[in-house]
Scaffold this active site. Structure first.
Site, PDB file in Angstrom:
ATOM      1  CB  SER A 710      35.120 -78.248  58.433  1.00 28.30           C
ATOM      2  OG  SER A 710      35.856 -79.250  57.783  1.00 28.30           O
ATOM      3  CB  SER A 883      36.546 -83.408  59.492  1.00 24.18           C
ATOM      4  OG  SER A 883      36.261 -84.465  58.597  1.00 24.18           O
ATOM      5  CD  GLU A 884      34.511 -80.984  54.757  1.00 25.99           C
ATOM      6  OE1 GLU A 884      34.244 -81.380  53.622  1.00 25.99           O
ATOM      7  OE2 GLU A 884      33.912 -80.060  55.319  1.00 25.99           O
ATOM      8  CB  ALA A 885      42.055 -79.217  56.737  1.00 20.68           C
TER       9      ALA A 885
END
Length: 973
Positions: A710, A883-885
């Site tokens: 991220s 994105s990654e969360a």
């Protein structure tokens, strides 16, 4: 082969074709005549990327043999629906409703939607979803909602109820673009089928290009290679060369991919992965040889003739088997369990064994053991690489890579080519989600190009790709958490074992995530935790969105629900009691970067209350309804060593050129770079049409770092600010106006500015102490709070997610469509992770459908995203990362909702119908469901923590990064 001449009416014109009617699919024929909007992903008819209209009927052309098609049949492809200067409303809607991400599936979806609107120009959303489900159109990026939005918008134009202008986003007149849904620069090429992806580039390589196929024995997970017989393969028609490890070494290569092991406790001493196996096969997808031939068919035919004699060795296909005392080593140089990372907080810092005393003496405690599966990425486009020596005699790779310069590092000197003579260029990429952080496919193509000293194209079938590429690490975890009489957490203990598969690269990094994100973002005063990582003989662990944290949340968010139930407290209220407030520290003994937790829960509360009431009202014995929630989040950047370099240049036509390597895998590297550039140059009034992006070619672009962690928006944004400040200072006149290019040149002022931003300047960043887990490795976080509503069919055990709500905080939003696209996509992956996705059975999980990819009706249409914007003081323009969360914990919201619905708690993912049905039958018989026994992860948790305390290692912190270099042979290869 006996070629046949035939005529087909393609996009309204009669065209003569020469084909092999027995072997050629319609997709292959259409692509061969240049209609490369027809994508071949799965090549088995399960993804829909090859959709075309044949005689008025929508079909999947990859499985349609030419021999079954009548001459003069009418075929419509995307090229016949709209062109860049004459777009169809569907193409406009796709661009303007966030429906384009990686874009690989876009042509198939647009053709599919066109066929629908020909039959029904006023469909309901449900009818659109039913259509995509029926025709097996898969999107792995968007979560489908934006695609349906686009169809509904385009249908209005088709019916005459709206105009193209009505569905087209216009740049604000005040040029306030940041946060707005600017269209991605590459969207036009993607929606018209003109974007050249990997296999499209292969078709357009020079005539002398040779084709490469892999030899994957696929006979064992672990075996000693006795002999590789290439004699028969070398005599096959069209074969130029059969390459083994001996050829690579003869050309001066090491045949070993470079690895970096930065953790002080890592026992790895040698690179564990070879390009072509020589003495052993370590996993089912290993490659032992390459066949190079004039055509791809010839190469594959030759590859099938390579004979490999082997002697089976013991196979350890999961962590538990690999760490047993009598297990032999997967790699001779290191124990299977090759690295550990503890985390100690509160009284545990003095004595870890005080934590079980605290838990035992608390008012209430729960414990459990959990398994999260080997999740496959299931991008629709697999491995495809072109390699050649360019005009500078550099070995050049046209490929899919999430880190161009990182790929160069990982190739290293393995091919016998100096690193300074390696060049990486990103093709248009059909998504990755993490698997392309590994450069294994580049090494294969490079080995072939070096061996034949000419251009080659490597193409893996989807099944070959599935077995070759890495996957998310499975995890086995034991955990316990306790609280006082009021429901406040008193302490927690946990032990996580990560199965890193056959190769060690990255294992000592992913291992740090469970000891950062277990019980995030709660206040937990006392913690004793450990993460271990081990080699097995399954496919290797690699990056996947939210790298390493879903394994943590699988345990901790389930335990939070279990403890809430035991305390007879609503799961929402229990979390409300325990979220961190300003000043509270995380389990690594540092304050949280931000404290949006209360605000986020308040935003979710009405949705939760309504969902609980709705579930109660609509619950029946046949269809049980439930609600589940889960906190999540992830770090931003790769930590103290992370840096990004970009270049801004004023060009002769007064355009602003932006050079960077913001690799776009569908997340929006192009529009992200555009957004930060516009915002950085806003004082100068630069508009989107004045910015030209020059991206993702190491010959002309500086190293902006990986598209991972991220980090891209955060790091590239900071670097862009620095470069913009210098460029504007140089262009600014005394009266406040700005010089033109000609004026700059006349005055001898520099027009090009390169700037680097590094996290090392943030002195608060510290790595996790390898002895205690205390540390603050990254400068920012993102936060999510997920809620799932599910329905469980008690007759079959099938779970359907009906509605999903996600409250998120990513700081100031850069582009709302891009961020929401990541949210929808991450949520769809989370639902798949919870219910169906798996790569454990190598004989079964060979394509996206058999591996459990969610189709549109597996994902709810009602996904509600609620941004909670808290601008970051230290972030570029107030932004954090994204994105990654969005893929961190949504799966546990689903699992918790299943339990809430029917009383069956799933301890091992995925929650397939047969597991739930078995649990329901157990409950119906008046019995209790037995949870898994506590996993043996190699030693007792507290014995291992005592061993670590008794054998501390020197913590190098920042000094390690500053001094570590390629000359340090003990740790860098």
């Amino acid at each position: 082969m006996k070629p046949r001449k035939m005529w087909l009416n393609i996009n309204g014109a009669d065209r003569m074709l020469i084909c092999d009617p027995e072997k050629d699919s319609l997709a292959l024929v259409l692509r061969r005549i240049g209609l490369t909007s027809v994508k071949v992903g799965c090549d088995t008819g399960v993804c829909g990327s090859c959709s075309v209209i044949l005689n008025g009927k929508l079909i999947r052309s990859c499985t349609k043999k030419v021999r079954t098609i009548e001459e003069y049949s009418k075929i419509t492809t995307l090229e016949g629906i709209g062109t860049p200067d004459n777009l169809h409303p569907l193409q406009v809607a796709w661009m303007n409703h966030g429906a384009v991400q990686c874009g690989f599936c876009s042509p198939g979806f647009i053709v599919s939607s066109y066929a629908l609107l020909l039959q029904n120009d006023n469909p309901t959303r449900q009818e659109v979803r039913d259509w995509f489900q029926k025709h097996r159109n898969v999107c792995r990026c968007t979560g489908y909602k934006q695609l349906v939005d686009a169809v509904m918008a385009a249908a209005k134009v088709v019916r005459g109820e709206a105009t193209i202008e009505d569905i087209t986003y216009k740049v604000p007149e005040d040029n306030e673009c940041y946060g707005k849904p600017l269209v991605r620069p590459a969207a036009l090429a993607k929606v018209t089928g003109l974007a050249d992806y990997g296999e499209d580039m292969a078709l357009k390589m020079p005539r002398e290009t040779l084709h490469v196929a892999v030899v994957q024995p696929r006979v064992a997970h672990h075996a000693k290679i006795l002999n590789i017989d290439t004699a028969e393969a070398a005599k096959m028609p069209g074969v130029v060369k059969i390459i083994t490890h001996e050829e690579i070494k003869a050309n001066g290569g090491t045949n070993q991919m470079a690895e970096a092991n930065l953790h002080e406790r890592s026992t790895v001493t040698l690179p564990s992965r070879k390009i072509l196996c020589d003495d052993k096969i370590f996993r089912y997808g290993d490659v032992v040889a390459l066949a190079v031939a004039n055509t791809l068919d010839q190469a594959r035919a030759a590859a099938a003739k390579v004979k490999v004699d082997f002697e089976p060795l013991p196979e350890y296909l999961n962590f538990l088997d690999a760490v047993m005392p009598d297990a032999i080593r997967v790699h001779d140089d290191t124990p299977n369990l090759f690295c550990v990372q503890p985390v100690l907080k509160g009284d545990a810092l003095e004595d870890a064994e005080k934590v079980p005393e605290i838990l035992d003496n608390s008012a209430c405690s729960v414990e459990g053991s959990f398994y999260s599966t080997r999740e496959p990425h299931l991008s629709i486009e697999g491995c495809t690489v072109q390699a050649y020596f360019d005009e500078d005699d550099s070995l050049t790779f046209q490929c899919k890579s999430q880190g161009l310069y990182t790929s160069i590092s990982r190739i290293g000197v393995s091919l016998g080519v100096p690193r300074e003579k390696l060049r990486i260029v990103d093709n248009f990429n059909g998504a990755s989600f993490g698997w392309s952080t590994n450069a294994g496919d580049l090494c294969l193509a490079g080995a072939a190009a070096v061996a034949v000293n000419g251009p080659v194209a490597l193409s893996l079938t989807y099944e070959e790709h599935q077995h070759f590429s890495g996957k998310r690490c499975p995890s086995f975890s034991n955990g316990r958490v306790a609280c006082d009489e009021e429901g406040k957490i008193t302490g927690a203990e946990f032990d996580v074992g990560l199965d890193h598969g056959a190769y060690s690269w990255g294992g000592d990094h992913v291992m740090e995530k469970p000891v950062r994100f277990s019980f995030f973002p709660y206040k937990v005063p006392h913690v004793a935790g450990l993460c271990r990582v081990a080699n097995t003989n399954h496919t290797f662990g690699t990056a996947y969105r939210s790298y390493g944290s879903p394994q943590a949340y699988t345990m901790s968010e389930a335990l939070m629900d279990m403890l809430a139930e035991k305390m007879n407290i609503d799961p929402f209220e229990f979390r409300w009691k325990n979220i961190a407030r300003p000043g509270d520290t995380n389990i690594n003994s540092h304050v949280f970067k931000d404290y949006p937790m209360e605000e986020m829960m308040e935003k979710l509360r009405p949705h939760y209350d309504n969902a609980v009431a709705r579930a109660k009202a609509e619950d029946t014995p046949e269809k049980r309804r439930g609600v589940g929630i889960a906190w999540g989040g992830f770090n931003v950047t790769e930590g103290g060593t992370d840096q990004a370099t970009i270049v801004l240049e004023l060009d002769a036509d007064n355009m602003i050129l932006k050079y960077d390597t913001w690799q776009d895998l569908g997340q929006g590297g192009d529009v992200g770079s555009l957004m930060v550039t516009l915002e950085a140059l806003k004082p100068m009034g630069v508009t989107p049409d004045r910015v030209r992006l020059c991206q993702n070619d190491t010959k002309i672009c500086p190293d902006s770092g990986m598209s991972a962690a991220s980090r891209s928006h955060y790091m590239n944004g900071h670097a862009t600010k620095l470069a913009a400040e210098k460029l504007m200072a140089a262009m600014r006149k005394e009266d406040g106006t700005y010089r033109t290019y000609e004026e700059m040149k006349q005055e001898g002022i520099e027009t090009r500015y390169e700037e680097t931003y590094t996290c090392m300047t943030d002195t608060s960043i510290t790595r996790l102490d390898p002895n205690t887990g205390i540390g603050d490795p990254t400068p920012a976080f993102t936060y999510v709070l997920n809620m799932a509503e599910v329905e469980v069919d008690t007759a079959t055990g099938k779970t359907t997610v009906l509605r999903f709500v996600c409250v998120y905080d990513v700081g100031k939003i850069g582009n709302i469509d891009a961020v929401n696209g990541q949210a929808y996509g991450g949520i769809s992956h989370s639902i798949g992770f919870a219910l169906s996705e798996d790569y454990s059975d190598v004989k079964k999980h060979t394509n996206i459908a058999r591996s459990g990819v969610p189709y549109i009706k597996d994902i709810p249409d009602e996904i509600i995203l609620i941004p909670c914007e808290n601008p970051r003081e230290d972030g570029p323009f107030g932004s954090s990362g994204a994105s990654e969360a969005f893929q961190s914990s949504g799966h546990v919201a689903v699992i918790n909702a299943i339990y809430n619905a029917c009383g069956v708690r799933i301890f091992d993912l995925p929650a397939k119908p047969e597991k739930i049905k078995a649990g329901l039958e157990t409950l119906a018989a008046g019995k209790k469901i037995k949870p898994p026994k506590k996993y043996f992860l190699g030693s007792d948790l507290y014995d291992e923590l005592e061993n670590i305390k008794a054998n501390p290692v020197k913590f190098r912190g920042h000094d390690m990064f500053e001094s570590l270099g390629e000359s340090d042979g003990s740790k860098f290869y």
